[in-house]
Scaffold this active site. Structure first.
Site, mmCIF file in Angstrom:
data_model
loop_
_atom_site.group_PDB
_atom_site.id
_atom_site.type_symbol
_atom_site.label_atom_id
_atom_site.label_comp_id
_atom_site.label_asym_id
_atom_site.label_seq_id
_atom_site.Cartn_x
_atom_site.Cartn_y
_atom_site.Cartn_z
ATOM 1 N N PRO A 204 23.129 -44.968 86.951
ATOM 2 C CA PRO A 204 24.335 -44.967 87.860
ATOM 3 C C PRO A 204 24.081 -44.805 89.335
ATOM 4 O O PRO A 204 22.990 -44.416 89.414
ATOM 5 C CB PRO A 204 24.965 -43.842 87.199
ATOM 6 C CG PRO A 204 24.178 -43.415 85.740
ATOM 7 C CD PRO A 204 23.143 -44.211 85.658
ATOM 8 N N GLY A 205 24.841 -45.559 89.888
ATOM 9 C CA GLY A 205 24.667 -45.167 91.351
ATOM 10 C C GLY A 205 23.738 -45.891 91.984
ATOM 11 O O GLY A 205 23.579 -45.676 93.146
ATOM 12 N N THR A 206 23.011 -46.920 91.264
ATOM 13 C CA THR A 206 22.116 -47.805 91.993
ATOM 14 C C THR A 206 22.869 -48.899 92.610
ATOM 15 O O THR A 206 22.153 -49.895 93.515
ATOM 16 C CB THR A 206 21.084 -48.355 91.022
ATOM 17 O OG1 THR A 206 21.718 -48.944 90.000
ATOM 18 C CG2 THR A 206 20.153 -47.227 90.537
ATOM 19 N N GLY A 207 24.120 -49.120 92.739
ATOM 20 C CA GLY A 207 24.745 -50.046 93.548
ATOM 21 C C GLY A 207 25.147 -51.268 92.717
ATOM 22 O O GLY A 207 25.469 -52.465 93.362
ATOM 23 N N LYS A 208 25.516 -51.161 91.644
ATOM 24 C CA LYS A 208 25.714 -52.407 90.591
ATOM 25 C C LYS A 208 27.012 -53.061 91.119
ATOM 26 O O LYS A 208 27.412 -54.087 91.207
ATOM 27 C CB LYS A 208 25.726 -51.953 89.190
ATOM 28 C CG LYS A 208 24.268 -51.679 88.694
ATOM 29 C CD LYS A 208 24.454 -51.426 87.103
ATOM 30 C CE LYS A 208 25.265 -49.900 86.929
ATOM 31 N NZ LYS A 208 24.669 -48.816 87.522
ATOM 32 N N HIS A 424 7.351 -16.377 89.939
ATOM 33 C CA HIS A 424 7.430 -17.689 89.047
ATOM 34 C C HIS A 424 7.152 -18.800 89.925
ATOM 35 O O HIS A 424 6.388 -19.698 89.769
ATOM 36 C CB HIS A 424 8.556 -17.742 88.293
ATOM 37 C CG HIS A 424 8.754 -18.903 87.464
ATOM 38 N ND1 HIS A 424 8.465 -18.981 86.186
ATOM 39 C CD2 HIS A 424 9.001 -20.003 87.753
ATOM 40 C CE1 HIS A 424 8.631 -20.067 85.578
ATOM 41 N NE2 HIS A 424 9.055 -20.860 86.676
ATOM 42 N N GLU A 425 8.058 -18.948 90.954
ATOM 43 C CA GLU A 425 8.193 -20.189 91.805
ATOM 44 C C GLU A 425 6.817 -20.025 92.638
ATOM 45 O O GLU A 425 6.437 -21.448 92.969
ATOM 46 C CB GLU A 425 9.282 -20.004 92.806
ATOM 47 C CG GLU A 425 10.752 -20.037 91.947
ATOM 48 C CD GLU A 425 10.776 -21.247 91.104
ATOM 49 O OE1 GLU A 425 10.390 -22.590 91.430
ATOM 50 O OE2 GLU A 425 11.363 -21.353 90.166
ATOM 51 N N HIS A 428 4.201 -21.941 90.779
ATOM 52 C CA HIS A 428 4.135 -23.326 90.920
ATOM 53 C C HIS A 428 3.758 -23.653 92.092
ATOM 54 O O HIS A 428 2.839 -24.734 92.379
ATOM 55 C CB HIS A 428 5.772 -23.595 90.902
ATOM 56 C CG HIS A 428 6.197 -23.593 89.530
ATOM 57 N ND1 HIS A 428 5.776 -24.338 88.440
ATOM 58 C CD2 HIS A 428 7.599 -22.864 89.185
ATOM 59 C CE1 HIS A 428 6.503 -24.181 87.310
ATOM 60 N NE2 HIS A 428 7.616 -23.462 87.803
ATOM 61 N N ASP A 501 10.374 -25.431 82.045
ATOM 62 C CA ASP A 501 8.954 -25.886 82.676
ATOM 63 C C ASP A 501 8.250 -26.450 81.352
ATOM 64 O O ASP A 501 7.403 -27.404 81.308
ATOM 65 C CB ASP A 501 7.950 -24.714 83.095
ATOM 66 C CG ASP A 501 8.771 -24.386 84.513
ATOM 67 O OD1 ASP A 501 9.416 -25.341 85.111
ATOM 68 O OD2 ASP A 501 8.619 -23.282 84.881
#
Ligand code: ADP
Ligand code: MG
Ligand code: ZN
Length: 610
Positions: A204-208, A424-425, A428, A501
């Site tokens: 979706p949203g790729t410009g078809k 936690h973050e 990462h 995660d």
């Protein structure tokens, strides 16, 4: 579909009730306005008459309306009075005596009144009825079944390939179609046949939709567009007749393009499980579409285009030769493509000196054209909110954050949760920073998002990676597990926050084993079906055909890879504990930290490392 239909019915009942209420209201008002008169008892009327105060009397069928003379003090009495007519045989006599002007109005008091009191209030009802039908998807109650193909005259389809970015290959494929539409006779003269049906396939949203439009714009031909979901109508049989009308109309306007957007809404496989409860309406529409497409000769100069993001659920009959037999993939844009799309959408946006589209294109891997458009728009809104006339880097940063992580929630994390999420973050981010092959950390935030994530680490891909070595993948895994590792290290226990995660890490490890041949135990054999995590899905699910021994070996290998990655992450965090503490502290204080600062912290604390 069924659910939507239900909602529609409820909707219309509410509307009808509202309309009725409105009718009575308006009717009451009109009636009042017509006979603006104060209701008085008959005795009062006789009293006024006896005292010679009445100037004029009008007899109506049911009532008497009268006006007073100007009173002796000069104050005029506003308005009329009305009273119910009673059987009063002497009344006329008294009126004559009192020299009152009187007349009778013929019953019923005029067509005008009837019109005003009944027709006028019906107007809102009619309007609402009309809009309801519009909503239901037909241009009026009288045109159900008539095709709503919106014909956009050539000069109105101003969209060209200039407006579509990052799809050069698709454009090349469509060039031939455009040549054909510009001058069909050139092709038909030498007996060349072109595919009549072209299916644009992509996320979706790729410009078809945009591309289909641009194809018509480039060729300068009429563009008939319809959306698959529009076909599914209130009454059975309507969809099919719409298809018939659409094709009929188009034939008279050739060369032209018929575009059926979201074709999966009608073209869903008839044998799919979802269709067990047969949907006659959809099936009829689909059959009609197939029939019409078969009746087309390519030399008629009509090109049929379709678009879908779920080609795998389309009925195979639609894809057969002579129908949508040419599929063109419209993929998510690459970095270069994203840059082009950003250029297109920022053409009319004043950019501040610090906004860098190259960098934006770099950090928006995975964004579709529509996402990028949305990003520019959000950023512009942020700038307006700041009271700035130019869109700057900070606006884009916030906009990206919003789009990636959903809208920010207002309540910040507190106390222990805040500390835990910060670690936690931070985990990462630190692992990502320390490993050589991972993407750069762009920004880490512990601002909760409406999508339920408590925080996130955004990495900036150095480039779009099409090929990733085993080492790179393993580092990725370590980063994914870095949050969990930090929790183990600091709190000696893990929270539910790491579930996502784990899920991602497991999926990646599984692909390494089954698709990329990165496990020695299993060897360079492909065990999975499908073409990766793309939208095409893996409907075949070959994995279930594996022998139990192989399946358990795969599980064992996946587990080993994940455990190794977790061990690596733990080890890194242990040796850089002070950096982790520093990052977590910053996060707890400010809720967010930029990638550059993470880098600085790491290089500063590296020397003090035990
Ligand atoms: P799809 O039909 O593939 O879901 P759309 O064509 O409806 O996508 O795209 C929605 C909007 O996103 C377009 O109107 C356009 O503004 C923007 N957009 C999407 N892809 C591109 C692209 N490749 N180049 C420029 N704009 C794009
Ligand atoms: Mg679309
Ligand atoms: Zn995490």
């Amino acid at each position: 579909m069924e659910r939507r239909r239900g909602a529609r019915t409820q909707f219309s009942i509410v509307y009808v009730l509202l309309a009725l209420a409105l009718v009575f209201l308006v009717q009451g008002l009109v009636a009042r306005w017509l006979g603006r008169a104060e209701e008085v008892p008959y005795s009062q009327f006789r009293d006024d008459l006896a005292n010679g105060r009445i100037a004029k009397v009008t007899f109506e069928e049911q009532r008497i309306v009268y006006t007073l003379r100007e009173s002796s003090e000069g104050e005029s009495v506003e308005g009329n009075f009305t009273t119910v007519r009673v059987d009063d045989s002497e009344l006329v006599q008294h009126l004559v005596e009192a020299e009152v002007e009187f007349q009778a109005e013929p019953p019923p008091s005029g067509i005008v009144t009837a019109l005003l009191t009944w027709v006028l209030p019906l107007i809102p009802l009619a309007l609402i009825w009309y809009f309801l039908f519009r909503r239901m998807g037909s241009s009026g109650p009288l045109s159900i079944g008539k095709s709503r193909a919106k014909e956009i005259a050539p000069e109105r389809t101003k969209v060209t390939f200039e407006d579509v970015g990052g799809v050069d290959e698709v454009e090349t494929e469509l060039k031939e179609v455009i040549e054909f539409l510009k001058d069909p006779s050139r092709f038909t003269a030498i007996g060349a046949k072109l595919p009549t049906g072209i299916l644009l396939v992509g996320p979706p949203g790729t410009g078809k939709t945009l591309l289909a439009r641009a194809t018509a714009g480039e060729a300068g031909v009429p563009f008939f567009s319809m959306s698959g979901s529009e076909f599914v109508e209130l009454f059975v049989g309507v969809g099919a007749s719409r298809v018939r009308d659409l094709f009929e109309q188009a034939k008279t306007r050739a060369p032209c393009i018929i575009f059926i957007d979201e074709i999966d809404a009608i073209g869903q496989s008839r044998s799919s499980v979802a269709a067990l409860r047969t949907n006659d309406e959809r099936e009829q529409t689909l059959n009609q579409l197939l029939y019409e497409m078969d009746g087309f000769e390519s030399n008629q100069g009509v090109v049929i285009m379709g678009a879908t993001n779920r080609p795998e659920i389309l009925d195979k009959a639609l894809l057969r030769a002579g129908r949508f037999d040419r599929q063109i993939e419209v993929p998510l844009p690459t970095e270069i493509g994203r840059r082009q799309i950003l250029d297109i959408h920022t053409a009319n946006v004043p950019l501040g000196p610090d906004s860098d589209l190259d960098r934006l294109a770099q950090i928006t891997a995975g964004f579709s054209g529509a996402d990028l458009e949305n990003l520019v728009n959000e950023a512009a809104l942020m700038a307006v909110r700041r009271g700035d006339a130019k869109v700057g880097k900070q606006d884009f940063d916030v906009a990206i954050e919003r789009i990636v992580a959903g809208l920010q929630r207002d309540t910040p994390l507190k106390g222990e949760t805040r500390r835990r999420v910060a670690y936690h973050e931070g985990g990462h981010a630190l692992v990502s920073q320390l490993l050589p092959n991972t993407d750069q950390v762009h920004r880490v935030s512990i601002i909760p998002t409406s999508k339920g994530a408590l925080g996130y680490t955004m990495e900036m891909p150095v480039e779009d990676r099409y090929l990733m070595s085993e080492a790179v993948l393993k580092e990725r895994l370590a980063v994914m597990l870095g949050g969990r590792a930090a929790e183990v290290l600091i709190f000696s226990e893990i929270s539910t926050g790491a579930a996502n995660d784990l899920e991602r890490a497991t999926a990646l490890a599984r692909r390494m084993v089954t698709e990329f041949g990165m496990s020695e135990a299993l060897g360079p054999v492909r065990y999975a079906a499908g073409s990766g995590p793309g939208y095409l899905g893996r409907e075949l699910g070959l994995e279930s055909d594996l022998s139990p021994e192989t399946a358990s070996l795969i599980d064992k290998e996946v587990r080993r890879i994940i455990e190794e990655a977790q061990e690596q992450a733990l080890e890194l965090l242990r040796t850089h504990r002070s950096a982790l503490d520093a990052i977590a502290t910053v996060l707890q204080e400010r809720e967010a930290i930029e990638g550059a600062e993470v880098g600085r912290i790491v290089s500063e604390t590296a020397s003090t490392k035990p």
